[in-house]
Design an enzyme around this catalytic site. Sequence first.
Site, short mmCIF file in Angstrom:
data_model
loop_
_atom_site.label_atom_id
_atom_site.label_comp_id
_atom_site.label_asym_id
_atom_site.label_seq_id
_atom_site.Cartn_x
_atom_site.Cartn_y
_atom_site.Cartn_z
N SER A 157 0.86 -1.44 0.06
CA SER A 157 0.09 -0.04 -0.11
C SER A 157 0.88 1.31 -0.04
O SER A 157 2.24 1.30 0.49
CB SER A 157 -0.93 0.16 1.20
OG SER A 157 -0.13 0.07 2.48
N GLY A 158 0.18 2.33 -0.41
CA GLY A 158 1.13 3.65 -0.59
C GLY A 158 0.12 4.65 -0.74
O GLY A 158 -1.42 4.65 -0.61
N GLY B 168 -0.84 6.16 -3.27
CA GLY B 168 -1.32 6.12 -4.50
C GLY B 168 -2.70 5.10 -4.57
O GLY B 168 -3.59 5.16 -5.32
N GLY B 169 -2.41 3.68 -3.81
CA GLY B 169 -3.57 2.82 -3.75
C GLY B 169 -3.00 1.79 -2.83
O GLY B 169 -1.91 1.75 -2.38
N THR B 170 -3.65 0.49 -3.03
CA THR B 170 -3.21 -0.62 -2.42
C THR B 170 -3.27 -1.89 -3.39
O THR B 170 -3.86 -1.82 -4.50
CB THR B 170 -4.60 -0.98 -1.42
OG1 THR B 170 -4.62 0.11 -0.58
CG2 THR B 170 -4.21 -2.29 -0.52
N ASP C 252 10.18 5.89 -13.63
CA ASP C 252 9.91 5.79 -12.01
C ASP C 252 10.62 4.46 -11.78
O ASP C 252 10.33 3.78 -10.96
CB ASP C 252 8.69 5.66 -11.75
CG ASP C 252 8.47 5.89 -10.32
OD1 ASP C 252 9.62 6.50 -9.47
OD2 ASP C 252 7.39 5.77 -9.73
#
Length: 331
Positions: free
Chosen positions: A69-70, A72-74, A178
């Site tokens: 998770s972060g 930005g999302g899971t 990235d």
Amino acid sequence: MRPGPAPLRHTNRPRRRPDLTLPLPQRDPSLAVPLPLPPPSASASATPPTASSQIPSLSDLERLRRIGSGSGGTVWMVRHCPTGRIYALKVIFGNHEDAIRRQIWREIEILRTADNPHVVRCHGMYDHAGEIQILLEYMDGGSLEGRRISSEAFLADVARQVLAGLAYLHRQRIVHRDIKPSNLLINSARQVKIADFGVGRILAQTMDPCNSSVGTIAYMSPERINTDLNHGIYNGYAGDIWSFGISILEFYLGRFPFGENLGRQGDWASLMCAICYSNPPEAPRTASPEFRSFISCCLQKEPARRPTALHLLQHPFITHHFSSSSSSSHP
């Protein structure tokens, strides 16, 4: 009563110049602009029709556990109930505008065509209840973030696999933008694959204005942070090589090469100044000459002096540990 228009008469007159033809305009494929796909439908697992194989229905996916998770999302580990196959399901936070959704659809269709053993396979996307969910290949070893790799032989293997994936993406004219340890995944067979290419750079503009984490900035090349350093020219392929070099050096050192805590406490100005204006980090003198040369090649301040991924695969640091026969078995 007014008479109607006279009927058209078709005559079979011969052409005055039968040899006269109009040349077709020459089109530069690099300037092609794809037409937008239609907006997704409101069904639970809507996917735009393609000629490729159909992805599993969202209702057939069972969430087993959260594996990441972060901001930005899971990411969930999911099981496809009819077949028992395991996937990773990335659920993106936030409600995105229709234009962003259509752009993501287009990117997903491109990513679904990517077929390389060193790139995480993207199987498709769902749009359900306002959430964007992306179905990915599952890597049971997780990411390489926070791992120290002191063995140069193993590190050369990791570097070779990532370079093979980058060389493939660059041949397809796909720039990752990235590359960092958290986007390099490994499985129990010691296969290393590149993840989160393409979609992340679209979603970045809808998340945090600072690309959602310091980690992303930490691996950016100097000329990407400060465009004045290279006369405003940014070469995304060379930028990927810089990010790759920083990641490989971090694995060897067991810490971020510019300083373990630099920028982690919100001091982004110091971090960016270090990247742009300090000398590039080097491998320690205790490392082999081949590894030190390899890192130096990746971390050239001038992007034009950085070798391509294909050229780096021929560097002695890679070839010393792997014969041409073993390299050919892992394209």
